[in-house]
Design a protein around this motif. Structure first.
Motif, short mmCIF file in Angstrom:
data_model
loop_
_atom_site.label_atom_id
_atom_site.label_comp_id
_atom_site.label_asym_id
_atom_site.label_seq_id
_atom_site.Cartn_x
_atom_site.Cartn_y
_atom_site.Cartn_z
N THR A 1 0.86 -1.18 0.00
CA THR A 1 0.00 0.00 0.00
C THR A 1 0.89 1.23 0.00
OG1 THR A 1 -1.66 -1.20 1.29
CG2 THR A 1 -1.88 1.19 1.16
N PRO A 2 0.84 2.07 -1.01
CA PRO A 2 1.71 3.26 -1.06
C PRO A 2 1.23 4.33 -0.09
CG PRO A 2 0.19 3.32 -2.88
CD PRO A 2 -0.07 2.02 -2.17
N ALA A 3 2.00 5.37 0.02
CA ALA A 3 1.55 6.54 0.79
C ALA A 3 0.29 7.09 0.13
CB ALA A 3 2.66 7.59 0.83
N ILE A 4 -0.77 7.22 0.91
CA ILE A 4 -2.06 7.64 0.37
C ILE A 4 -2.11 9.16 0.25
CG2 ILE A 4 -4.54 7.60 0.73
CD1 ILE A 4 -3.30 4.90 0.04
N THR A 5 -2.51 9.62 -0.93
CA THR A 5 -2.57 11.07 -1.17
C THR A 5 -4.00 11.56 -1.39
OG1 THR A 5 -2.24 10.71 -3.54
CG2 THR A 5 -0.28 11.06 -2.19
N TYR A 6 -4.98 10.65 -1.36
CA TYR A 6 -6.34 11.08 -1.66
C TYR A 6 -7.19 11.24 -0.40
CZ TYR A 6 -7.29 6.04 -1.29
OH TYR A 6 -7.38 4.76 -0.86
N THR A 7 -6.57 11.23 0.78
CA THR A 7 -7.28 11.53 2.02
C THR A 7 -6.51 12.62 2.76
OG1 THR A 7 -6.09 9.82 3.24
CG2 THR A 7 -8.18 9.18 2.22
N ASN B 1 9.73 2.22 -1.20
CA ASN B 1 9.52 2.99 -2.43
C ASN B 1 9.38 2.04 -3.61
OD1 ASN B 1 9.32 5.11 -4.25
ND2 ASN B 1 11.54 5.19 -4.56
N TYR B 2 8.20 2.03 -4.23
CA TYR B 2 7.94 1.17 -5.38
C TYR B 2 8.32 1.91 -6.66
CZ TYR B 2 5.25 -1.45 -8.86
OH TYR B 2 4.86 -2.17 -9.97
N GLN C 1 10.93 -5.04 -1.64
CA GLN C 1 11.71 -5.85 -0.72
C GLN C 1 11.62 -5.24 0.68
OE1 GLN C 1 13.18 -8.69 -1.61
NE2 GLN C 1 12.58 -8.43 -3.77
N ILE C 2 11.43 -6.13 1.65
CA ILE C 2 11.32 -5.66 3.03
C ILE C 2 12.56 -4.87 3.44
CG2 ILE C 2 11.28 -6.44 5.42
CD1 ILE C 2 8.58 -6.63 4.15
N ASP C 3 13.72 -5.28 2.97
CA ASP C 3 14.96 -4.60 3.37
C ASP C 3 15.05 -3.18 2.85
OD1 ASP C 3 15.67 -6.91 4.62
OD2 ASP C 3 16.97 -7.64 3.00
N ASN C 4 14.20 -2.81 1.89
CA ASN C 4 14.21 -1.44 1.36
C ASN C 4 13.42 -0.46 2.22
OD1 ASN C 4 15.71 -2.36 -0.78
ND2 ASN C 4 13.96 -2.60 -2.16
#
Length: 937
Positions: free
Chosen positions: A389-395, A454-455, A463-466
């Motif tokens: 789930t990316p950083a949400i920008t629509y709320t 960051n995708y 990757q979890i390590d990122n």
């Protein structure tokens, strides 16, 4: 504290459960009265003539499964067998739920025996590889599998090599999927009208009203999230024999895109892809020794989009998916509902599975009448799941990206050994079986999560390590659903089948299972007995010309379910935040704040049935009727223990708490007749009546369960009611005037509110006036169909339906404020005295969303399940003489359904049997239209 007496005497009982392995009868005698039904069926650890079977078995042939656009073969069984209810899902790759003769357990699963391999999941299996399938329905047919079969069993035989010359088959179809019966929602003008009307109803003022000038958008959110999609399947197989080696091999690929309009943004889609490879080999080393191997490999990929249907139902049409001012996803200010388009686009989940099953076996025949068989099955499943789930920008709320991965392993094996003796002494025929089995199931999962990942558009970046705040757990963690499992079952079993001249049948089996799942009472005994009388073989029937077969049968049997939640204190330890103090020194501390029953033991099902089988008109017309009655005791589930103080689980004390009863009648009719060399017709029909009831609850208690709004759960499990019954207020109408409302005893009520029935007659409406509102369990299910072959053309149509069940429209009830409304509510709402006596006014008051009969709707439906038209090209149509058969066909699955329910579909596939009738963000079924081809060469 258990409901049953564990001291059972050991009975020697019989079991027959089978399947059609050759799909035809042997050559018939010249006179009808001497015809014999020689259909051979597969039974537990053996085979038998169907005429001698005394249990209840639903037989499904390969033609019932072929050319159907379903990933799971059980989906194609819907409506084909009496006593069996299939709940399909529209989610790509999802398995259907199978209920055999009602609800026998809450947590158990139907088991599948595929070429001797026992499993609870056949999503890996290509339907084209199946030769036939048998559904075991009565406990006497199931008892030979004991603890494995408490929730029913399905035996599946896959194809094997036949004939000396190699035969090749290629099957392919391409289809289009569309979601049908989409609920109609209000448009923007209607939403604004209702919104402003609500302000007047609740506040008596228009302050805060809105207009189209403020909200110019007019969005149909269902159109935003749905799309037509494709489904495609291609399979190739080869079979035959070379010397003493018989072989069958196949490869297949299925792709189902799914109907969610995913694949935008970072989403990888909502599709399901599966590759399968299979090889069945047998080698006859000598006349007395044969060895073999059944190998299956599957690779599955599921892209699971975040289902946005509930939000699409609730999202106001006055917003656009994209904010025209910013070019980013629109967020909603009138209501706390996520933007469905953003929810679908910005969530990414993928599950990759690899499964390998290998069954090696050997069979030795000795001393003429003895056969020893040993088989070992290894079932290995690796699953790698991630959710991003990316950083949400629509709320308006701040958000950071999260990544969760789950890597799990299943390592299961089954080792079966049987010794069989068959002997006839004149008219006395014996078939004796003894066996030993050992099963082990191991499951483990490693859970990881991280923040700020960051995708960059590639899976490699996920990757979890990122990320940061990295967390990992591989041990027990119930809050994250990480629950390792190691269980074993060791079994001894035996069976005696006896018949005299094929007229009098007496059969018995017994099995003793020991399970590692329990702290106490680890061993149970599962006996069964059945008997049959083939009346048509009696001398007094020799001169009649009506019956080709008349058989009476009856059976009794006992099965179990060890796969229940067990009580372990260490799993329920709670940390004490302040610790424990000795003097002025604080120390870490924990306490057990749950009452745990460590003596939880087996769920036991005992059942009986009585049936009659008949055949007429040279065996072209067959009829079967069966009465069944089964009781399940010591069902494990949580109950309310309100008198116990200090326990965190006072409302969900888990123990052997419930007893269930299921009884009913099954009817099945089949007609198959060759009218001429070029014309053949077939008809079938089946009907099942069912009454399900909770007969007792430990301590006279009950369980509240299911979804809830503001603490009001909508399910109650209580004695005298069916499983999953809805519990709430009975709506008697709508208050038409404030004076009527004030005189009702309903606190705060006013005109336009629901009028609830005062069940206890005390003049006050409160919790004591709640009552049972209906059940999701159907009173009846049915299926029927017709098929015909005329020269090179073939046609088939199948119908299917249910009646007497109710659906709880939880999608409609979930209102907290300014969510949207469906068009049906808009047209029928109360908006003044006399306008409606069934629909409430528009209001934010919670009284109208209390659990009530308003949200309980008729779940019955009648459906055209399949239509198929095919044409087989004449031989010699091509200059390629090696083509033995070329068939083209078109088909439609679920093209039309008649129902009254106001949601998407009345078929609710909720895997939780307690909530099986609740429509809560359920992925709907689709109509599928396909074009296909079958080649044999």
């Amino acid at each position: 504290m258990k409901q049953r007496d564990l001291k059972y005497s050991c009975l020697i009982a019989v079991l027959y459960f089978g399947m059609n392995v050759n799909a035809q009868t042997t050559p018939r005698d010249t006179t009808a009265k001497e015809q014999k039904i020689e259909e051979v069926v597969l039974v537990g650890y053996g085979t038998q003539k169907k005429e001698n079977v005394t249990g209840s078995i639903g037989v499904i042939s390969a033609k019932d499964l072929a050319d159907k656009p379903n990933a799971n073969p059980l989906s194609s069984v819907q409506g084909k067998a009496s006593g069996v209810q299939i709940f399909n899902s529209g989610t790509p790759g999802a398995s259907p739920r199978v209920d055999i003769r009602g609800i026998g357990s809450i947590t158990g699963s139907t088991v599948y025996i595929v070429d001797g391999s026992i499993t609870t999941d056949i999503s890996y299996l290509n339907p084209q590889d199946i030769e036939s399938m048998s559904i075991l329905k009565d406990p006497s047919s199931l008892a030979i599998y004991g603890a494995q079969a408490g929730n029913g069993a399905v035996i599946i035989k896959t194809k094997s090599g036949r004939g000396k010359k190699p035969t090749f088959n290629f099957n392919s179809y391409l289809g289009i999927k569309t979601v049908t019966n989409i609920p109609k929602m209000v448009n923007s003008d209607q939403y604004i009208e209702l919104y402003n009307e609500k302000l007047m109803n609740d506040n008596g003022s228009s302050a805060g009203s809105i207009s189209r000038a403020d909200y110019p958008a007019n969005t149909n959110w269902f159109k935003e999230v749905f799309r037509p999609s494709s489904i495609n399947s291609n399979d190739f197989s080869a079979s035959g024999s070379v010397g003493k080696l018989s072989y069958y091999g196949s490869v297949g690929y299925l792709q189902d895109e799914g109907n969610l309009d995913a694949g935008k943004g970072i989403n990888s889609g909502s599709n399901f892809n599966r590759f399968t490879a299979k090889a069945n080999l047998s080698y006859k080393i000598t006349d007395f020794l044969t060895i073999g191997d059944n190998f299956t490999f599957s690779k599955m990929l599921t892209n699971a989009a975040n289902n946005p249907l509930l939000n699409a139902y609730n999202a106001p049409p006055v917003y656009s998916p994209i904010d025209p001012a910013t070019g980013t996803y629109q967020y909603f200010t009138l209501v706390t509902v996520n933007n469905p388009r953003a929810q679908l686009d910005l969530f990414r989940s993928q599950n990759r599975q690899q499964r390998l099953l290998n069954n090696v076996w050997a069979e030795v025949k000795f001393l003429k009448d003895f056969t020893f068989r040993s088989s070992l099955t290894n079932d290995n499943l690796n699953s790698n799941l991630y959710q991003y789930t990316p950083a949400i920008t629509y709320t308006p709320q701040a958000s950071i990206s999260t990544l969760v991965t789950r890597d799990s392993k299943n390592r299961d094996y089954v080792w079966d050994n049987t010794l069989n003796w068959k002997k006839s002494f004149g008219n006395h025929n014996f078939d004796v079986l003894a066996g030993f089995s050992r099963t082990q199931n191991y499951y483990n999962q490693v859970y990881r999560n991280a923040s700020n990942v960051n995708y960059d558009g590639t899976n490699g970046s996920l990757q979890i390590d990122n990320g940061t705040n990295i967390f990992e757990v591989g041990m027990y963690d119930a809050t994250r659903d990480v629950i390792p499992r190691l269980s074993r079952i060791q079994s001894f079993f035996g069976r005696i089948n006896y018949d005299y001249a094929g007229k009098y049948l007496i059969n018995g089996s017994i099995r003793r299972d020991g399970s590692s799942n329990f702290n106490q009472n680890r061993n149970e005994v599962f006996p069964s007995v059945s008997a049959g009388w083939v009346v048509s073989k009696e001398g007094f029937m020799s001169n009649q010309n009506i019956f080709n077969l008349l058989k009476l049968r009856g059976s009794w049997g006992r099965t179990g379910n060890p796969n229940v939640q067990n009580g372990v204190y260490t799993l329920f330890a709670s940390n004490i935040a302040s610790g424990a103090y000795y003097g002025s020194t604080g120390n870490p501390a924990a306490t057990i704040d749950n009452f745990i029953d460590t003596s939880i033991s087996w769920e036991i099902t005992t059942g009986k049935d009585f049936g009659v089988e008949m055949a007429f008109l040279n065996n072209s017309l067959k009829f079967e009727a069966t009465y069944f009655d089964k009781d399940t005791k010591d069902v494990v589930y949580g109950i309310v223990q309100g008198t116990v103080s200090g326990a965190a689980n006072w409302n969900s004390y888990i123990t052997n708490a419930f007893s269930f009863k299921n009884k009913g009648v099954e009817l099945a009719l089949n007609y198959d007749k060759k009218l001429s060399e070029k014309v053949r017709i077939g008809l079938y029909g089946n009907f099942t009546s069912l009454k399900n009831e909770i007969t007792s609850v430990f301590g006279g208690s009950y369980a509240n369960a299911g979804a809830s709004l503001f603490g009001n759960q909508i399910i109650r499990l209580q004695a005298g009611q069916p499983v999953g019954s809805y519990y709430g207020y009975q709506v008697a109408g709508v208050f038409q005037t404030n004076a009527e409302a004030a005189a009702s005893g309903q606190t705060g009520a006013k005109a336009g509110w629901f009028k609830f029935v005062d069940q206890d007659g005390n003049g006050v409406i409160d919790e004591r006036d709640k009552t049972f509102l209906g059940s999701p369990v159907p009173k009846g299910t049915y299926g029927f169909g017709f098929n015909m072959n005329v020269s090179d053309f073939d046609f088939a149509i199948d119908f299917q339906g249910v009646f007497g069940n109710k659906i709880y429209n939880y999608n409609r009830e979930q209102r907290y404020g300014n969510e949207s409304w469906d068009l049906d509510f808009y047209n029928n709402r109360w908006h003044g005295a006399g306008t409606s006596n069934s629909y409430s006014m528009v209001t934010n008051n919670q009284s109208v969303i209390l659990p009530s009969s308003f949200y309980v709707e008729d779940g019955g439906y009648f459906r055209i399940r399949n239509i198929q038209v095919g044409y087989t090209l004449p031989k010699g149509f091509s200059k390629l003489p090696n083509f033995n058969r070329v068939r083209l066909y078109v088909s439609a699955q679920n093209p039309w359904t008649s129902f009254k329910y106001k949601g998407f579909s009345p078929e609710i596939n909720n895997t939780d049997r307690v909530q099986m009738g609740i429509d809560n963000n359920i992925y709907p079924l689709s109509a599928i239209y396909t074009f296909g081809m079958n080649l044999t060469f």
